[in-house]
Design a protein around this motif. Structure first.
Motif, PDB file in Angstrom:
ATOM      1  N   ASP A  34       0.803  -1.231   0.000  1.00 28.76           N
ATOM      2  CA  ASP A  34       0.000   0.000   0.000  1.00 28.76           C
ATOM      3  C   ASP A  34       0.833   1.278   0.000  1.00 28.76           C
ATOM      4  O   ASP A  34       0.287   2.354   0.195  1.00 28.76           O
ATOM      5  N   ALA A  35       2.146   1.166  -0.225  1.00 28.99           N
ATOM      6  CA  ALA A  35       2.948   2.374  -0.410  1.00 28.99           C
ATOM      7  C   ALA A  35       2.513   3.023  -1.716  1.00 28.99           C
ATOM      8  O   ALA A  35       2.179   2.336  -2.682  1.00 28.99           O
ATOM      9  N   VAL A  36       2.491   4.351  -1.744  1.00 31.50           N
ATOM     10  CA  VAL A  36       2.105   5.074  -2.951  1.00 31.50           C
ATOM     11  C   VAL A  36       3.249   5.993  -3.370  1.00 31.50           C
ATOM     12  O   VAL A  36       4.047   6.431  -2.543  1.00 31.50           O
ATOM     13  N   PHE A  37       3.296   6.257  -4.687  1.00 32.84           N
ATOM     14  CA  PHE A  37       4.339   7.138  -5.202  1.00 32.84           C
ATOM     15  C   PHE A  37       3.962   7.607  -6.598  1.00 32.84           C
ATOM     16  O   PHE A  37       3.323   6.884  -7.355  1.00 32.84           O
ATOM     17  N   PRO A  38       4.347   8.856  -6.944  1.00 32.70           N
ATOM     18  CA  PRO A  38       4.165   9.303  -8.327  1.00 32.70           C
ATOM     19  C   PRO A  38       5.178   8.582  -9.213  1.00 32.70           C
ATOM     20  O   PRO A  38       6.297   8.306  -8.787  1.00 32.70           O
ATOM     21  N   ALA A  39       4.801   8.294 -10.433  1.00 35.58           N
ATOM     22  CA  ALA A  39       5.702   7.610 -11.362  1.00 35.58           C
ATOM     23  C   ALA A  39       6.993   8.399 -11.563  1.00 35.58           C
ATOM     24  O   ALA A  39       8.020   7.826 -11.921  1.00 35.58           O
ATOM     25  N   SER A  40       6.954   9.683 -11.297  1.00 38.07           N
ATOM     26  CA  SER A  40       8.152  10.523 -11.452  1.00 38.07           C
ATOM     27  C   SER A  40       9.193  10.272 -10.357  1.00 38.07           C
ATOM     28  O   SER A  40      10.321  10.745 -10.464  1.00 38.07           O
ATOM     29  N   VAL A  98       4.284  12.738 -13.509  1.00 35.17           N
ATOM     30  CA  VAL A  98       4.032  13.283 -12.174  1.00 35.17           C
ATOM     31  C   VAL A  98       2.567  13.161 -11.762  1.00 35.17           C
ATOM     32  O   VAL A  98       2.244  13.242 -10.585  1.00 35.17           O
ATOM     33  N   ASP A  99       1.670  12.978 -12.727  1.00 32.29           N
ATOM     34  CA  ASP A  99       0.242  12.923 -12.420  1.00 32.29           C
ATOM     35  C   ASP A  99      -0.264  11.524 -12.083  1.00 32.29           C
ATOM     36  O   ASP A  99      -1.358  11.379 -11.541  1.00 32.29           O
ATOM     37  N   THR A 100       0.508  10.494 -12.393  1.00 34.27           N
ATOM     38  CA  THR A 100       0.078   9.130 -12.122  1.00 34.27           C
ATOM     39  C   THR A 100       0.620   8.674 -10.776  1.00 34.27           C
ATOM     40  O   THR A 100       1.832   8.664 -10.559  1.00 34.27           O
ATOM     41  N   ILE A 101      -0.295   8.314  -9.878  1.00 33.70           N
ATOM     42  CA  ILE A 101       0.088   7.798  -8.567  1.00 33.70           C
ATOM     43  C   ILE A 101      -0.044   6.283  -8.605  1.00 33.70           C
ATOM     44  O   ILE A 101      -1.088   5.744  -8.956  1.00 33.70           O
ATOM     45  N   LEU A 102       1.044   5.608  -8.251  1.00 32.63           N
ATOM     46  CA  LEU A 102       1.088   4.150  -8.261  1.00 32.63           C
ATOM     47  C   LEU A 102       1.032   3.626  -6.836  1.00 32.63           C
ATOM     48  O   LEU A 102       1.465   4.306  -5.905  1.00 32.63           O
ATOM     49  N   SER A 103       0.513   2.420  -6.672  1.00 30.61           N
ATOM     50  CA  SER A 103       0.389   1.811  -5.350  1.00 30.61           C
ATOM     51  C   SER A 103       0.975   0.401  -5.389  1.00 30.61           C
ATOM     52  O   SER A 103       0.615  -0.408  -6.241  1.00 30.61           O
ATOM     53  N   VAL A 104       1.869   0.113  -4.454  1.00 30.40           N
ATOM     54  CA  VAL A 104       2.544  -1.182  -4.385  1.00 30.40           C
ATOM     55  C   VAL A 104       1.629  -2.197  -3.707  1.00 30.40           C
ATOM     56  O   VAL A 104       1.114  -1.951  -2.620  1.00 30.40           O
ATOM     57  N   LEU A 105       1.445  -3.340  -4.366  1.00 34.95           N
ATOM     58  CA  LEU A 105       0.710  -4.440  -3.753  1.00 34.95           C
ATOM     59  C   LEU A 105       1.666  -5.464  -3.150  1.00 34.95           C
ATOM     60  O   LEU A 105       1.439  -5.969  -2.056  1.00 34.95           O
ATOM     61  N   ALA A 106       2.746  -5.788  -3.870  1.00 34.84           N
ATOM     62  CA  ALA A 106       3.695  -6.796  -3.389  1.00 34.84           C
ATOM     63  C   ALA A 106       5.029  -6.655  -4.105  1.00 34.84           C
ATOM     64  O   ALA A 106       5.099  -6.113  -5.212  1.00 34.84           O
ATOM     65  N   VAL A 107       6.069  -7.158  -3.460  1.00 31.56           N
ATOM     66  CA  VAL A 107       7.408  -7.233  -4.048  1.00 31.56           C
ATOM     67  C   VAL A 107       7.861  -8.684  -3.899  1.00 31.56           C
ATOM     68  O   VAL A 107       7.875  -9.227  -2.795  1.00 31.56           O
ATOM     69  N   THR A 108       8.210  -9.308  -5.025  1.00 34.55           N
ATOM     70  CA  THR A 108       8.613 -10.715  -4.998  1.00 34.55           C
ATOM     71  C   THR A 108       9.919 -10.897  -5.770  1.00 34.55           C
ATOM     72  O   THR A 108      10.352 -10.001  -6.503  1.00 34.55           O
ATOM     73  N   PHE A 109      10.512 -12.082  -5.620  1.00 34.50           N
ATOM     74  CA  PHE A 109      11.761 -12.405  -6.311  1.00 34.50           C
ATOM     75  C   PHE A 109      11.610 -13.733  -7.029  1.00 34.50           C
ATOM     76  O   PHE A 109      11.177 -14.727  -6.436  1.00 34.50           O
ATOM     77  N   GLU A 110      11.941 -13.728  -8.312  1.00 33.32           N
ATOM     78  CA  GLU A 110      11.936 -14.945  -9.126  1.00 33.32           C
ATOM     79  C   GLU A 110      13.392 -15.287  -9.424  1.00 33.32           C
ATOM     80  O   GLU A 110      14.020 -14.643 -10.259  1.00 33.32           O
ATOM     81  N   GLU A 111      13.917 -16.278  -8.719  1.00 30.66           N
ATOM     82  CA  GLU A 111      15.330 -16.634  -8.850  1.00 30.66           C
ATOM     83  C   GLU A 111      15.588 -17.422 -10.125  1.00 30.66           C
ATOM     84  O   GLU A 111      14.757 -18.221 -10.555  1.00 30.66           O
ATOM     85  N   ASP A 112      16.755 -17.183 -10.739  1.00 29.62           N
ATOM     86  CA  ASP A 112      17.152 -17.968 -11.907  1.00 29.62           C
ATOM     87  C   ASP A 112      18.257 -18.950 -11.510  1.00 29.62           C
ATOM     88  O   ASP A 112      18.689 -18.974 -10.354  1.00 29.62           O
ATOM     89  N   ASP A 113      18.722 -19.741 -12.439  1.00 29.58           N
ATOM     90  CA  ASP A 113      19.727 -20.764 -12.151  1.00 29.58           C
ATOM     91  C   ASP A 113      21.113 -20.195 -11.864  1.00 29.58           C
ATOM     92  O   ASP A 113      21.949 -20.867 -11.270  1.00 29.58           O
ATOM     93  N   ALA A 114      21.362 -18.962 -12.264  1.00 28.33           N
ATOM     94  CA  ALA A 114      22.691 -18.371 -12.111  1.00 28.33           C
ATOM     95  C   ALA A 114      22.870 -17.607 -10.794  1.00 28.33           C
ATOM     96  O   ALA A 114      23.883 -16.972 -10.574  1.00 28.33           O
ATOM     97  N   GLY A 115      21.859 -17.632  -9.905  1.00 27.22           N
ATOM     98  CA  GLY A 115      21.960 -16.915  -8.634  1.00 27.22           C
ATOM     99  C   GLY A 115      21.343 -15.535  -8.668  1.00 27.22           C
ATOM    100  O   GLY A 115      21.201 -14.892  -7.642  1.00 27.22           O
TER     101      GLY A 115
END
Length: 159
Positions: A34-40, A98-115
């Motif tokens: 639920d963090a919010v931020f302008p795209a700028s 600057v006019d578009t406000i974005l809202s974070v739902l989740a942050v995830t990590f998709e690991e690959d074979d190289a670390g």
């Protein structure tokens, strides 16, 4: 000689956390929900291989479930920085807007074979930012004092 704890020892302090694996990142994700931020407020420093966002983070850690609705909800500005970034892609996001406000739902990590792998920021409204990294290193650092949330409400996610 031991010293008793003081009232100040229990005072809220700015968060300063680092995630070096997917489990660590789950903690940062919960804090950034639920963090919010302008795209700028996004910046990719290609030469430094760093991607950063200045977020207005809801202070979930300050409102226990039992107290929601009884305390004034707060937000705090924080820097969310991802290191070792080699590529950035986005969907539904216009960087620099600057006019578009974005809202974070989740942050995830998709690991690959190289670390390495990809850090995925899932945003409300079908937006997403994908950051390809050589290795996972994500930092969250509060940079202002908490302030009353403008809406005066705790974010709600009906089931």
């Amino acid at each position: 000689m031991s010293v008793d704890a003081t009232f100040e020892d229990g005072a809220a302090k700015p968060l300063r956390l680092v995630a070096m694996d997917a489990d660590d990142l789950q903690v940062l994700s919960a804090l950034c929900q639920d963090a919010v931020f302008p795209a700028s407020e996004m910046q990719w420093q290609r030469r430094q291989r760093r991607f950063g966002i200045l977020l207005n983070r809801f202070r979930w850690e300050d409102i226990p479930v039992a107290d929601r609705g009884r305390r004034t909800p707060e937000r705090v500005q924080c820097v969310f920085a991802i290191e070792n970034v080699v590529r950035v892609a986005s969907q539904g996001v216009t960087p620099g807007d600057v006019d578009t406000i974005l809202s974070v739902l989740a942050v995830t990590f998709e690991e690959d074979d190289a670390g390495g792998g990809a850090v995925l920021l899932t945003l409300a409204g079908d937006g997403a930012i994908r950051l390809q990294v050589d290795e996972l290193e994500v930092a969250l650092r509060d940079v202002t004092k908490p302030y009353a949330a403008v809406s005066g409400k705790v974010p709600d996610h009906p089931e």
